[in-house]
Scaffold this motif. Structure first.
Motif, PDB file in Angstrom:
ATOM      1  N   MET A 111       0.821  -1.197   0.000  1.00  0.00           N
ATOM      2  CA  MET A 111       0.000   0.000   0.000  1.00  0.00           C
ATOM      3  C   MET A 111       0.859   1.252   0.000  1.00  0.00           C
ATOM      4  O   MET A 111       0.460   2.297  -0.471  1.00  0.00           O
ATOM      5  CB  MET A 111      -0.950  -0.021   1.192  1.00  0.00           C
ATOM      6  N   SER A 112       2.053   1.160   0.574  1.00  0.00           N
ATOM      7  CA  SER A 112       3.007   2.262   0.488  1.00  0.00           C
ATOM      8  C   SER A 112       4.237   1.771  -0.263  1.00  0.00           C
ATOM      9  O   SER A 112       4.273   0.656  -0.746  1.00  0.00           O
ATOM     10  CB  SER A 112       3.368   2.755   1.892  1.00  0.00           C
ATOM     11  N   LYS A 113       5.265   2.596  -0.354  1.00  0.00           N
ATOM     12  CA  LYS A 113       6.465   2.244  -1.120  1.00  0.00           C
ATOM     13  C   LYS A 113       7.071   0.944  -0.605  1.00  0.00           C
ATOM     14  O   LYS A 113       7.169   0.725   0.594  1.00  0.00           O
ATOM     15  CB  LYS A 113       7.477   3.380  -1.021  1.00  0.00           C
ATOM     16  N   HIS A 114       7.490   0.075  -1.531  1.00  0.00           N
ATOM     17  CA  HIS A 114       7.999  -1.238  -1.130  1.00  0.00           C
ATOM     18  C   HIS A 114       9.305  -1.103  -0.346  1.00  0.00           C
ATOM     19  O   HIS A 114      10.162  -0.284  -0.674  1.00  0.00           O
ATOM     20  CB  HIS A 114       8.220  -2.111  -2.363  1.00  0.00           C
ATOM     21  N   TYR A 115       9.433  -1.944   0.677  1.00  0.00           N
ATOM     22  CA  TYR A 115      10.606  -1.838   1.546  1.00  0.00           C
ATOM     23  C   TYR A 115      11.901  -2.254   0.854  1.00  0.00           C
ATOM     24  O   TYR A 115      12.989  -2.003   1.370  1.00  0.00           O
ATOM     25  CB  TYR A 115      10.398  -2.663   2.820  1.00  0.00           C
ATOM     26  N   LEU A 116      11.833  -2.910  -0.314  1.00  0.00           N
ATOM     27  CA  LEU A 116      13.045  -3.266  -1.041  1.00  0.00           C
ATOM     28  C   LEU A 116      13.433  -2.213  -2.085  1.00  0.00           C
ATOM     29  O   LEU A 116      14.366  -2.416  -2.850  1.00  0.00           O
ATOM     30  CB  LEU A 116      12.883  -4.631  -1.725  1.00  0.00           C
ATOM     31  N   THR A 117      12.724  -1.082  -2.094  1.00  0.00           N
ATOM     32  CA  THR A 117      13.073  -0.011  -3.034  1.00  0.00           C
ATOM     33  C   THR A 117      14.533   0.435  -2.893  1.00  0.00           C
ATOM     34  O   THR A 117      15.201   0.670  -3.904  1.00  0.00           O
ATOM     35  CB  THR A 117      12.120   1.188  -2.854  1.00  0.00           C
ATOM     36  N   PRO A 118      15.102   0.545  -1.675  1.00  0.00           N
ATOM     37  CA  PRO A 118      16.525   0.919  -1.590  1.00  0.00           C
ATOM     38  C   PRO A 118      17.460  -0.081  -2.273  1.00  0.00           C
ATOM     39  O   PRO A 118      18.579   0.280  -2.650  1.00  0.00           O
ATOM     40  CB  PRO A 118      16.787   0.962  -0.075  1.00  0.00           C
ATOM     41  N   LEU A 119      17.019  -1.315  -2.426  1.00  0.00           N
ATOM     42  CA  LEU A 119      17.831  -2.322  -3.112  1.00  0.00           C
ATOM     43  C   LEU A 119      17.730  -2.173  -4.623  1.00  0.00           C
ATOM     44  O   LEU A 119      18.741  -2.236  -5.341  1.00  0.00           O
ATOM     45  CB  LEU A 119      17.387  -3.726  -2.693  1.00  0.00           C
ATOM     46  N   PHE A 120      16.511  -1.964  -5.140  1.00  0.00           N
ATOM     47  CA  PHE A 120      16.287  -1.939  -6.572  1.00  0.00           C
ATOM     48  C   PHE A 120      16.373  -0.537  -7.183  1.00  0.00           C
ATOM     49  O   PHE A 120      16.614  -0.405  -8.385  1.00  0.00           O
ATOM     50  CB  PHE A 120      14.914  -2.542  -6.904  1.00  0.00           C
ATOM     51  N   ALA A 121      16.142   0.482  -6.388  1.00  0.00           N
ATOM     52  CA  ALA A 121      16.176   1.844  -6.933  1.00  0.00           C
ATOM     53  C   ALA A 121      16.881   2.785  -5.960  1.00  0.00           C
ATOM     54  O   ALA A 121      16.307   3.792  -5.513  1.00  0.00           O
ATOM     55  CB  ALA A 121      14.753   2.330  -7.221  1.00  0.00           C
ATOM     56  N   PRO A 122      18.133   2.495  -5.606  1.00  0.00           N
ATOM     57  CA  PRO A 122      18.842   3.353  -4.647  1.00  0.00           C
ATOM     58  C   PRO A 122      19.244   4.678  -5.279  1.00  0.00           C
ATOM     59  O   PRO A 122      19.578   4.744  -6.462  1.00  0.00           O
ATOM     60  CB  PRO A 122      20.079   2.521  -4.292  1.00  0.00           C
ATOM     61  N   LYS A 123      19.215   5.714  -4.478  1.00  0.00           N
ATOM     62  CA  LYS A 123      19.692   7.020  -4.945  1.00  0.00           C
ATOM     63  C   LYS A 123      21.196   7.169  -4.714  1.00  0.00           C
ATOM     64  O   LYS A 123      21.830   8.068  -5.259  1.00  0.00           O
ATOM     65  CB  LYS A 123      18.934   8.141  -4.228  1.00  0.00           C
ATOM     66  N   SER A 124      21.741   6.278  -3.881  1.00  0.00           N
ATOM     67  CA  SER A 124      23.179   6.336  -3.596  1.00  0.00           C
ATOM     68  C   SER A 124      23.677   4.941  -3.250  1.00  0.00           C
ATOM     69  O   SER A 124      22.976   4.168  -2.604  1.00  0.00           O
ATOM     70  CB  SER A 124      23.446   7.295  -2.433  1.00  0.00           C
ATOM     71  N   VAL A 125      24.919   4.642  -3.695  1.00  0.00           N
ATOM     72  CA  VAL A 125      25.519   3.318  -3.480  1.00  0.00           C
ATOM     73  C   VAL A 125      26.955   3.491  -3.024  1.00  0.00           C
ATOM     74  O   VAL A 125      27.706   4.305  -3.582  1.00  0.00           O
ATOM     75  CB  VAL A 125      25.498   2.478  -4.777  1.00  0.00           C
ATOM     76  N   ALA A 126      27.344   2.715  -2.008  1.00  0.00           N
ATOM     77  CA  ALA A 126      28.745   2.663  -1.574  1.00  0.00           C
ATOM     78  C   ALA A 126      29.256   1.244  -1.778  1.00  0.00           C
ATOM     79  O   ALA A 126      28.551   0.276  -1.467  1.00  0.00           O
ATOM     80  CB  ALA A 126      28.869   3.057  -0.106  1.00  0.00           C
ATOM     81  N   VAL A 127      30.473   1.114  -2.325  1.00  0.00           N
ATOM     82  CA  VAL A 127      31.071  -0.193  -2.594  1.00  0.00           C
ATOM     83  C   VAL A 127      32.235  -0.419  -1.635  1.00  0.00           C
ATOM     84  O   VAL A 127      33.272   0.248  -1.729  1.00  0.00           O
ATOM     85  CB  VAL A 127      31.550  -0.302  -4.059  1.00  0.00           C
ATOM     86  N   PHE A 128      32.060  -1.348  -0.684  1.00  0.00           N
ATOM     87  CA  PHE A 128      33.133  -1.727   0.234  1.00  0.00           C
ATOM     88  C   PHE A 128      34.076  -2.688  -0.486  1.00  0.00           C
ATOM     89  O   PHE A 128      33.636  -3.693  -1.047  1.00  0.00           O
ATOM     90  CB  PHE A 128      32.557  -2.427   1.466  1.00  0.00           C
ATOM     91  N   GLY A 129      35.364  -2.370  -0.448  1.00  0.00           N
ATOM     92  CA  GLY A 129      36.340  -3.206  -1.140  1.00  0.00           C
ATOM     93  C   GLY A 129      36.612  -2.747  -2.550  1.00  0.00           C
ATOM     94  O   GLY A 129      37.296  -3.447  -3.311  1.00  0.00           O
ATOM     95  N   ALA A 130      36.053  -1.580  -2.941  1.00  0.00           N
ATOM     96  CA  ALA A 130      36.352  -1.020  -4.265  1.00  0.00           C
ATOM     97  C   ALA A 130      37.864  -0.892  -4.414  1.00  0.00           C
ATOM     98  O   ALA A 130      38.551  -0.446  -3.491  1.00  0.00           O
ATOM     99  CB  ALA A 130      35.677   0.338  -4.430  1.00  0.00           C
ATOM    100  N   SER A 131      38.379  -1.273  -5.587  1.00  0.00           N
ATOM    101  CA  SER A 131      39.833  -1.409  -5.709  1.00  0.00           C
ATOM    102  C   SER A 131      40.299  -1.078  -7.113  1.00  0.00           C
ATOM    103  O   SER A 131      39.498  -1.034  -8.067  1.00  0.00           O
ATOM    104  CB  SER A 131      40.218  -2.852  -5.345  1.00  0.00           C
ATOM    105  N   ASP A 132      41.615  -0.861  -7.236  1.00  0.00           N
ATOM    106  CA  ASP A 132      42.254  -0.716  -8.543  1.00  0.00           C
ATOM    107  C   ASP A 132      42.965  -2.007  -8.964  1.00  0.00           C
ATOM    108  O   ASP A 132      43.510  -2.084 -10.059  1.00  0.00           O
ATOM    109  CB  ASP A 132      43.297   0.418  -8.502  1.00  0.00           C
ATOM    110  N   ARG A 133      42.965  -3.012  -8.064  1.00  0.00           N
ATOM    111  CA  ARG A 133      43.672  -4.256  -8.369  1.00  0.00           C
ATOM    112  C   ARG A 133      42.920  -5.029  -9.437  1.00  0.00           C
ATOM    113  O   ARG A 133      41.789  -5.460  -9.230  1.00  0.00           O
ATOM    114  CB  ARG A 133      43.822  -5.098  -7.102  1.00  0.00           C
ATOM    115  N   VAL A 134      43.548  -5.170 -10.603  1.00  0.00           N
ATOM    116  CA  VAL A 134      42.877  -5.750 -11.774  1.00  0.00           C
ATOM    117  C   VAL A 134      42.353  -7.142 -11.458  1.00  0.00           C
ATOM    118  O   VAL A 134      43.041  -7.977 -10.862  1.00  0.00           O
ATOM    119  CB  VAL A 134      43.846  -5.800 -12.975  1.00  0.00           C
ATOM    120  N   ASP A 135      41.108  -7.371 -11.872  1.00  0.00           N
ATOM    121  CA  ASP A 135      40.405  -8.654 -11.755  1.00  0.00           C
ATOM    122  C   ASP A 135      40.072  -9.048 -10.322  1.00  0.00           C
ATOM    123  O   ASP A 135      39.623 -10.171 -10.080  1.00  0.00           O
ATOM    124  CB  ASP A 135      41.189  -9.794 -12.423  1.00  0.00           C
TER     125      ASP A 135
END
Length: 892
Positions: A1-25
């Motif tokens: 009836m209101s916005k779905h609670y999984l909206t932050p998963l499927f339509a996030p306005k912001s994302v942070a990546v833990f472990g983001a790296s420059d190490r190839v592959d």
């Protein structure tokens, strides 16, 4: 009836990546590169405690260093770091996380403990998790590619949900080459938190998704899975493939049914009742998905084939027969029409062989004629490139016809070089096309199966199907008596008493404990008689030498008593024997021996099976399986799925069996399953049916204690129609009103009700300017899952027709303890107490489910509703997100 609670998963306005790296592959390098390359439309933050910059973007040492709010985090760091990361994210208000990292429950006790800590921290802060050990999540239309797949995905309307990350990568690679696009791609991994049911819940209301394909290895929460699967399949085609179809090894079965019905049978029965298409391979998965995405309206299994070559037509016909499809009988009008436009030597039947020299006009006339025939549900048109053939022109003609019709039309242009351009034309027009006839026929079989399964989905049986009520309390007392004796297997006498309590005809049976008592009973019942060992330890009585038939005199009865006792001592020395049961020989010259059984599947709960009976039941292996509750439509479908059903009609010298009596027994068994949660297994074998009726000659029942549950049907995967919630009420002016749960067939009633509301009432209910309900909304509002939601409508009868006066509904929240409600009353019923009556009934229904809190949102200018909330004892507060909305809440 209101916005779905999984909206932050499927339509996030912001994302942070833990472990983001420059190490190839490295996983972190690939995930962050994918997010950059896919053009994510929101804010993107790399988190790396060692580097100040990652792939040209400013990096952050922790999420606490990011000033802005982060909605979704993607974690690709060692497993030992994940619990603390989730704790930190919780403190920062993150609501969703994708854990790509492996090394949790799948590696043993140490990993399970780590996973427990992650889940504990996530639950404390209300973070929903996908994974761990998953490929990740994609949402191509917003540039979200939070996966370590090497490459992205095209934008489309197909959602892919898979438990296998490796399979996801293969499918995505295949899709790139085959112009297949996705609305979402979700790799579930270990499914430690978010599962199939919750993903389906989101996709069913997702406007980007039109079709759903699933790869399944196992199900954890069957009720949630079935509930969400049924909800999704009512609105969008769902196609799935499940692996692990064959159970390795065997178990000691306590009944015939348990040895016959495996876990895959139960899964198959479940997805059929859910209105879903099940396929066996990934290739079939996408063939079916492509066909369903063409906008066809499947309407049955009668296939017509139009071909310019006899051989391919026969190949297609053979495959259709293999799959149980019906070759359509062309109508007289169609035959006459074809005679006028085809050469005299055409096949004059189906397949319609339009002869090898066929030009475009023959394809146009023959395909159109078949599609317009009311006896035809779909057409397969085949072309083999011959000297005079113009494949591309014929293809264009077929495409033009397809655009005018909704019936399934499939094309098979055989060959390669000469038909290459035709295939491109079909692909551009999104018309399913195939290189050989057999796969095309298989796809039509999926469409036919979808049509049939959708009819099964629409069935909403009540728990009790007969006017003559069963003695449910008496049946429970029989079961409780056995359990008090610490017995799980009922005696034959107890089993038959249980059947009698539900009005299933049983053979008269008495138990003897000595040869003389056996003789007296036999004389009382009348010769000839049958004698059987009475033992809860022996399932297969004949195999143990415990059955003797057609005993015609006193000497034979006494001798047989001793013989059976000796046989049991020799063959089953450890079996407990409680006398020998005696019953009159059942002489039914026209009788067919059947078996009706029940098992409890560990995932889907009670399962009912029907098929051939007698002593050879395991060898025959003829059975059909379904999930309760049943009604007449579902019972007929169950019977039709067996080979022995063909022997139930008139056969040689035998008159047809009494099908009404047989259907009644199956409905009664469904009632037993609904009302007796402690019933674990049951065999009625043989159930003898002839022209006069049915008789249960033997029965065996296994029971087990279950903890009482506030939800009376908690043991079932499919919730029956809750007749116990039907009530009647009279207004002060004498108007008689019925309050009852909504049904699928109420869609027109619901649409008329919404159309009749004033513009203000519609706005108060939907918080926007809805004029009428869309088809998707109608389905969602009327075809509900009573196990986790409820809609009670108030109706009155006017001129022999029901008119809706109001509706109150709730949907259970993800926490399983609270629910969100909505209420709307017809404008001419305001001030008459109907809203209060509906809300009281709705709250009672929520309490019966064990729910603890009911809550909702009301516009602050909806004063009538706010006054009602006050009278009902709701706590009213201004919404923290919007001051034009009041949040209302009540502890039940």
């Amino acid at each position: 009836m209101s916005k779905h609670y999984l909206t932050p998963l499927f339509a996030p306005k912001s994302v942070a990546v833990f472990g983001a790296s420059d190490r190839v592959d490295s996983v972190g390098q690939i995930v962050f590169k994918n997010m950059l390359d896919s053009g994510f439309q929101g804010a993107l933050y790399p988190i790396n405690s060692k580097n100040h910059e990652v792939q040209g973007r400013k990096a952050f040492a922790s999420i606490s260093a990011i000033e802005e709010k982060v909605e979704l985090v993607v974690i690709a760091t060692p497993p030992q770091t994940v619990p603390d990361i989730i704790e930190e994210c919780g403190k920062r208000g993150v609501k969703a996380a994708v854990i790509i990292t492996a090394g949790f429950g799948e590696i043993g006790p140490e990993g399970k403990e780590l996973e427990r800590k992650v889940l504990e921290n996530a639950k404390r802060y209300g973070i929903r998790l996908v994974g761990p050990n998953c490929l990740g999540v994609m949402r191509p239309n917003i540039g979200l590619n939070a996966t370590f797949n090497k490459g992205g995905a095209n934008v489309g309307n197909l959602a892919l949900v898979s438990q296998s990350g490796a399979l996801c990568t293969a499918i995505l690679d295949w899709a790139q080459m085959n112009d297949v696009g996705f609305s979402s791609v979700v790799s579930m991994g270990s499914s430690a938190d978010v599962d199939f049911g919750e993903i389906l819940d989101f996709l069913v209301s997702d406007s980007q998704t039109q079709n759903i394909v699933m790869y399944i290895e196992g199900i954890r929460e069957s009720r949630r899975f079935m509930s969400s699967l049924r909800a999704a399949a009512r609105v969008k085609p769902v196609i799935l493939v499940k692996v692990g179809r064959h159970e390795a090894g065997s178990k000691a079965a306590m009944s015939h049914t348990a040895s016959l019905v495996g876990s895959d049978d139960a899964f198959d029965a479940a997805v059929r009742r859910a209105g879903v298409i099940r396929v066996q391979t990934v290739t079939e998965l996408f063939s079916a998905a492509r066909a369903m995405s063409c906008g066809f309206h499947p309407s049955g299994n009668r296939l017509a084939i139009v071909t310019n070559g006899g051989g391919p037509g026969v190949m297609a016909t053979d495959r259709a027969s293999d799959l149980g499809l019906v070759m359509a009988d062309l109508s007289d009008a169609t035959m006459e029409r074809l005679n006028q436009v085809l050469p005299p030597n055409w096949s004059h039947g189906n397949p319609v062989d339009i002869i090898g020299d066929a030009q475009v006009d023959r394809y146009q006339h023959a395909v159109a004629a078949c599609l317009e025939d009311p006896n035809v549900d779909g057409v397969l048109t085949i072309l083999t490139p011959q000297a005079m053939t113009k494949p591309l022109d014929a293809a264009k003609a077929v495409i033009e016809i397809a655009n005018r019709h909704k019936k399934p039309l499939l094309a098979c242009w055989m060959g390669e070089v000469q038909v290459a351009e035709s295939r491109k034309a079909f692909a551009h027009a999104k018309l399913p096309n195939f290189r050989t006839p057999e796969p095309a026929v298989e796809v039509f079989s999926y469409l036919a199966e979808y049509y049939q399964n959708q009819k099964l989905l629409m069935q909403m049986p009540e728990p009790l199907s007969h006017h003559l009520a069963p003695d449910v309390e008496g049946a429970r007392m029989i079961i409780e008596g056995a359990l008090l004796d610490k017995r799980k297997v009922l005696s034959e006498m107890e089993s038959k008493a249980l059947l009698s309590a539900f009005h299933i005809p049983v053979a008269q049976t008495m138990v003897a404990h000595s040869p003389n008592e056996a003789l007296l009973i036999a004389q009382q019942l009348g010769f000839p008689v049958a004698m059987k060992v009475n033992s809860r330890d022996i399932t297969h009585k004949s195999d143990a030498g415990g059955v003797m038939l057609n005993l015609g005199n006193a000497q034979a009865v006494r001798a047989t008593y001793h013989e059976i006792c000796d046989n049991i001592k020799h063959n089953r020395p450890n079996a407990h024997m409680d006398g020998i049961s005696i019953q009159p020989m059942i002489v039914k010259p026209n009788g067919r021996e059947l078996m009706v059984g029940v098992i409890n599947d560990p995932v889907f709960g009670p399962v009912i099976t029907f098929g051939a009976g007698g002593t050879m039941v395991e060898v025959m292996g003829d059975r059909s399986v379904t999930l309760p509750p049943l009604n007449t439509f579902l019972v007929k479908d169950l019977i039709k799925g067996t080979r022995i059903s063909k022997l139930l009609g008139a056969f040689r010298h035998m008159p047809p069996a009494n099908m009404d009596a047989l259907e009644s027994v199956l409905l009664r068994v469904s009632e037993m399953v609904c009302e007796l949660p402690m019933l674990m297994e049951m065999d009625i074998n043989p159930l003898i049916v002839d022209e006069h009726g049915v008789l249960a000659a033997d029965a065996r029942v296994v029971v087990e204690f279950r903890q009482p549950n506030a939800d009376r049907y908690a043991h079932m995967a499919i919730y029956p129609y809750p007749t116990h919630l039907v009530s009647r009420w009279q207004l002060a002016d004498g108007m008689d009103i019925t309050i009852r749960p909504i049904r699928p067939e109420d869609s027109e009633l619901e649409q008329d009700f919404v159309r009749g509301l004033s513009e203000q009432s519609r706005y108060f209910r939907f918080m926007n300017s809805v004029q009428e309900l869309s088809n998707a909304m109608l389905v969602r509002f009327t075809q509900i899952d009573y196990s986790r939601e409820m809609a009670l409508i108030a109706v009155v009868e006017e001129h022999g027709k029901e008119v809706e006066l109001g509706v109150a509904r709730f949907a259970t929240n993800p926490d399983g303890e609270s629910c969100e409600f909505a209420l709307v009353i017809a404008d001419n019923m305001h001030g008459k107490g109907l809203g209060q009556k509906l809300m009281a009934a709705l709250m009672d229904a929520a309490r019966s489910k064990g729910l603890k809190v009911i809550e909702g949102e009301v516009l602050k200018n909806n004063t009538d509703m706010l006054h009602l909330m006050d009278r009902l004892g709701f706590k009213v507060e201004t919404s923290s997100e919007d001051d034009s909305i009041k949040s209302v809440r009540k502890v039940l």
